[in-house]
Design a protein around this motif. Structure first.
Motif, PDB file in Angstrom:
ATOM      1  N   LEU A  90      -7.345   2.858  -5.615  1.00  0.00           N
ATOM      2  CA  LEU A  90      -7.199   2.041  -4.415  1.00  0.00           C
ATOM      3  C   LEU A  90      -5.799   2.197  -3.824  1.00  0.00           C
ATOM      4  O   LEU A  90      -5.627   2.302  -2.602  1.00  0.00           O
ATOM      5  CB  LEU A  90      -7.469   0.568  -4.734  1.00  0.00           C
TER       6      LEU A  90
ATOM      7  N   VAL B  98      -6.303  -3.686   5.559  1.00  0.00           N
ATOM      8  CA  VAL B  98      -6.988  -3.476   4.278  1.00  0.00           C
ATOM      9  C   VAL B  98      -8.384  -2.929   4.548  1.00  0.00           C
ATOM     10  O   VAL B  98      -9.159  -3.543   5.289  1.00  0.00           O
ATOM     11  CB  VAL B  98      -7.106  -4.798   3.482  1.00  0.00           C
TER      12      VAL B  98
ATOM     13  N   ALA C 129       0.831  -1.205   0.000  1.00  0.00           N
ATOM     14  CA  ALA C 129       0.000   0.000   0.000  1.00  0.00           C
ATOM     15  C   ALA C 129       0.865   1.254   0.000  1.00  0.00           C
ATOM     16  O   ALA C 129       0.547   2.244  -0.668  1.00  0.00           O
ATOM     17  CB  ALA C 129      -0.932  -0.008   1.212  1.00  0.00           C
TER      18      ALA C 129
ATOM     19  N   THR D 284     -11.810   0.351  -0.383  1.00  0.00           N
ATOM     20  CA  THR D 284     -11.144   1.650  -0.327  1.00  0.00           C
ATOM     21  C   THR D 284      -9.659   1.546  -0.651  1.00  0.00           C
ATOM     22  O   THR D 284      -9.134   2.295  -1.480  1.00  0.00           O
ATOM     23  CB  THR D 284     -11.312   2.287   1.069  1.00  0.00           C
ATOM     24  N   THR D 285      -8.949   0.628   0.011  1.00  0.00           N
ATOM     25  CA  THR D 285      -7.517   0.431  -0.272  1.00  0.00           C
ATOM     26  C   THR D 285      -7.272  -0.893  -0.992  1.00  0.00           C
ATOM     27  O   THR D 285      -6.146  -1.178  -1.390  1.00  0.00           O
ATOM     28  CB  THR D 285      -6.690   0.443   1.020  1.00  0.00           C
TER      29      THR D 285
ATOM     30  N   LYS E 196      -3.702   4.736  -4.125  1.00  0.00           N
ATOM     31  CA  LYS E 196      -3.500   6.059  -3.518  1.00  0.00           C
ATOM     32  C   LYS E 196      -4.131   6.106  -2.129  1.00  0.00           C
ATOM     33  O   LYS E 196      -3.537   6.637  -1.174  1.00  0.00           O
ATOM     34  CB  LYS E 196      -4.096   7.158  -4.394  1.00  0.00           C
ATOM     35  N   ALA E 197      -5.319   5.537  -2.000  1.00  0.00           N
ATOM     36  CA  ALA E 197      -5.978   5.502  -0.689  1.00  0.00           C
ATOM     37  C   ALA E 197      -5.175   4.662   0.291  1.00  0.00           C
ATOM     38  O   ALA E 197      -5.079   4.997   1.482  1.00  0.00           O
ATOM     39  CB  ALA E 197      -7.391   4.947  -0.826  1.00  0.00           C
ATOM     40  N   GLY E 198      -4.591   3.579  -0.205  1.00  0.00           N
ATOM     41  CA  GLY E 198      -3.752   2.742   0.649  1.00  0.00           C
ATOM     42  C   GLY E 198      -2.519   3.478   1.122  1.00  0.00           C
ATOM     43  O   GLY E 198      -2.136   3.407   2.299  1.00  0.00           O
ATOM     44  N   ARG E 199      -1.887   4.205   0.216  1.00  0.00           N
ATOM     45  CA  ARG E 199      -0.714   5.000   0.586  1.00  0.00           C
ATOM     46  C   ARG E 199      -1.086   6.030   1.658  1.00  0.00           C
ATOM     47  O   ARG E 199      -0.369   6.191   2.660  1.00  0.00           O
ATOM     48  CB  ARG E 199      -0.167   5.709  -0.666  1.00  0.00           C
ATOM     49  N   ASP E 200      -2.198   6.718   1.468  1.00  0.00           N
ATOM     50  CA  ASP E 200      -2.634   7.718   2.438  1.00  0.00           C
ATOM     51  C   ASP E 200      -2.881   7.071   3.803  1.00  0.00           C
ATOM     52  O   ASP E 200      -2.530   7.639   4.843  1.00  0.00           O
ATOM     53  CB  ASP E 200      -3.904   8.412   1.955  1.00  0.00           C
ATOM     54  N   MET E 201      -3.486   5.882   3.818  1.00  0.00           N
ATOM     55  CA  MET E 201      -3.776   5.193   5.070  1.00  0.00           C
ATOM     56  C   MET E 201      -2.493   4.832   5.813  1.00  0.00           C
ATOM     57  O   MET E 201      -2.373   5.021   7.024  1.00  0.00           O
ATOM     58  CB  MET E 201      -4.590   3.930   4.808  1.00  0.00           C
TER      59      MET E 201
ATOM     60  N   PRO F 158      -2.788  -1.506  -4.921  1.00  0.00           N
ATOM     61  CA  PRO F 158      -3.973  -2.083  -4.281  1.00  0.00           C
ATOM     62  C   PRO F 158      -3.635  -3.466  -3.755  1.00  0.00           C
ATOM     63  O   PRO F 158      -2.719  -4.124  -4.253  1.00  0.00           O
ATOM     64  CB  PRO F 158      -4.983  -2.156  -5.433  1.00  0.00           C
TER      65      PRO F 158
END
Length: 337
Positions: A308, A274, A256, A278-279, A310-315, A261
């Motif tokens: 997915l 996960v 992530a 979203t991620t 990008k959202a994982g990276r942000d998380m 993803p």
């Protein structure tokens, strides 16, 4: 952790027993007498012991008590998910001792770090004192691991030790379906283990032997390169026959952080790594049909994969930043000193 000469500016410094204390460590494991090891550690100014995994914590409890220093033990997964009967049946001395002498660890352990909420729940079931448990996942170096562009090749990456818990057989069956739906799809498996030969045979039996590469264990930088060069990382872990479950799934967080993803299972601590839809995606354990569907969805739609990812990276940056997690660990150390 060694003492700083100026108490008001105490710093955290790790000290490995492997170098200076190996003879004393060997003597302790053979005789059960902690004093020589405690003396060797005290001579190095060690002010706190940190053990990783419950069995090591049991060994560390007697030493910490002999030294009069606090003991921190991190619980990663198998130490509170494998059944006690299976640990005893293994006849492995450290595991047998863990089951039979864990009461001393419960009494003398200052803090017990769990890598996920799932592991915390299992630790409480095991008898660990809830008031001394801290949930503190290991972080990801988001400065070292940077986002990468989506590769052209529709490649699935699986990074795992090849044992039953990792669900590699389910992944091969799902990939056989995905390969028929996505032209040019590949599966790269990074990791070694006792099931490799049978898994290679299964890939051939499923007709995807030519599209699956088993690379064995690879250096960390090379593994990260494969993450960057794959469209999705998949870790379909399951509950092993002995009860062993995934603690968190660090490789999912590392992927992530790369902007990839991820697809995992609703198993162990994976749902904490996960965010479904979203991620990446979560599927039930052993649901090959759902697993194949999620892989095909991502492989066919690079733009979805990018969203997915990008959202994982942000998380990961927000919740699992290694620098922040390390600061929390050091703060825990200082609170005990």
């Amino acid at each position: 952790m060694a003492r700083d000469p100026v108490p008001t500016t105490r710093r955290v410094e790790s000290v490995s027993v492997a170098g200076f204390g190996r003879p004393a460590l060997l003597a302790y494991t053979l005789t059960g007498r902690p004093r020589p090891l405690a003396t060797a550690l005290a001579e190095r100014g060690v002010a706190l012991l940190h053990a990783h995994f419950g069995p090591e914590g049991v060994y560390g409890a007697a030493v910490a008590q002999a030294m009069g220093v606090p003991l921190v033990t991190t619980l990663h997964g198998f130490d509170v998910t494998v059944t006690k009967a299976r640990l005893l049946a293994s006849r492995k001395p450290s595991w047998v001792r863990y089951v039979s002498a864990r009461g001393a660890l419960f009494r003398h352990g200052a803090r017990f770090i769990c890598v996920s909420e799932h592991i915390r729940r299992r630790a409480v079931e095991w008898g660990y004192p809830d008031d001394r448990i801290v949930v503190l996942p290991i972080g990801v170096d988001v400065d070292l691991i940077a986002p990468a562009e989506t590769p052209e090749v529709p490649r699935v990456l699986h990074v795992a030790r090849l044992v039953a818990k990792k669900g590699t057989a389910d992944l091969l069956k799902a990939f056989a379906v995905a390969a028929r739906a996505v032209p040019g799809a590949e599966l790269v498996v990074v990791g070694a283990g006792p099931l490799r030969e049978s898994l290679e045979a299964l890939a051939a039996e499923l007709g995807v032997g030519g599209s699956v590469r088993f690379l064995g264990a690879r250096p960390y930088p090379e593994t990260l390169r494969w993450v960057r060069e794959s469209r999705v990382l998949c870790l379909p872990s399951v509950t092993a026959p002995n009860g062993d479950q995934e603690g968190l799934g660090m490789v999912l967080l590392e992927a992530a952080a790369t902007g990839r993803p991820v697809v995992g299972t609703e198993s162990g601590g994976i749902p904490e790594a996960v965010v479904d839809g979203t991620t990446g995606y979560l599927v039930p354990e052993h649901d090959v049909t759902a697993l194949a569907d999620r892989l095909v969805t991502i492989l066919r739609d690079p733009q979805l994969g990018e969203r997915l990812g990008k959202a994982g990276r942000d998380m990961v940056v927000e919740r699992f930043n290694l620098r922040r997690q390390t600061d929390k660990l050091e703060a825990l150390y200082r609170s005990l000193l």
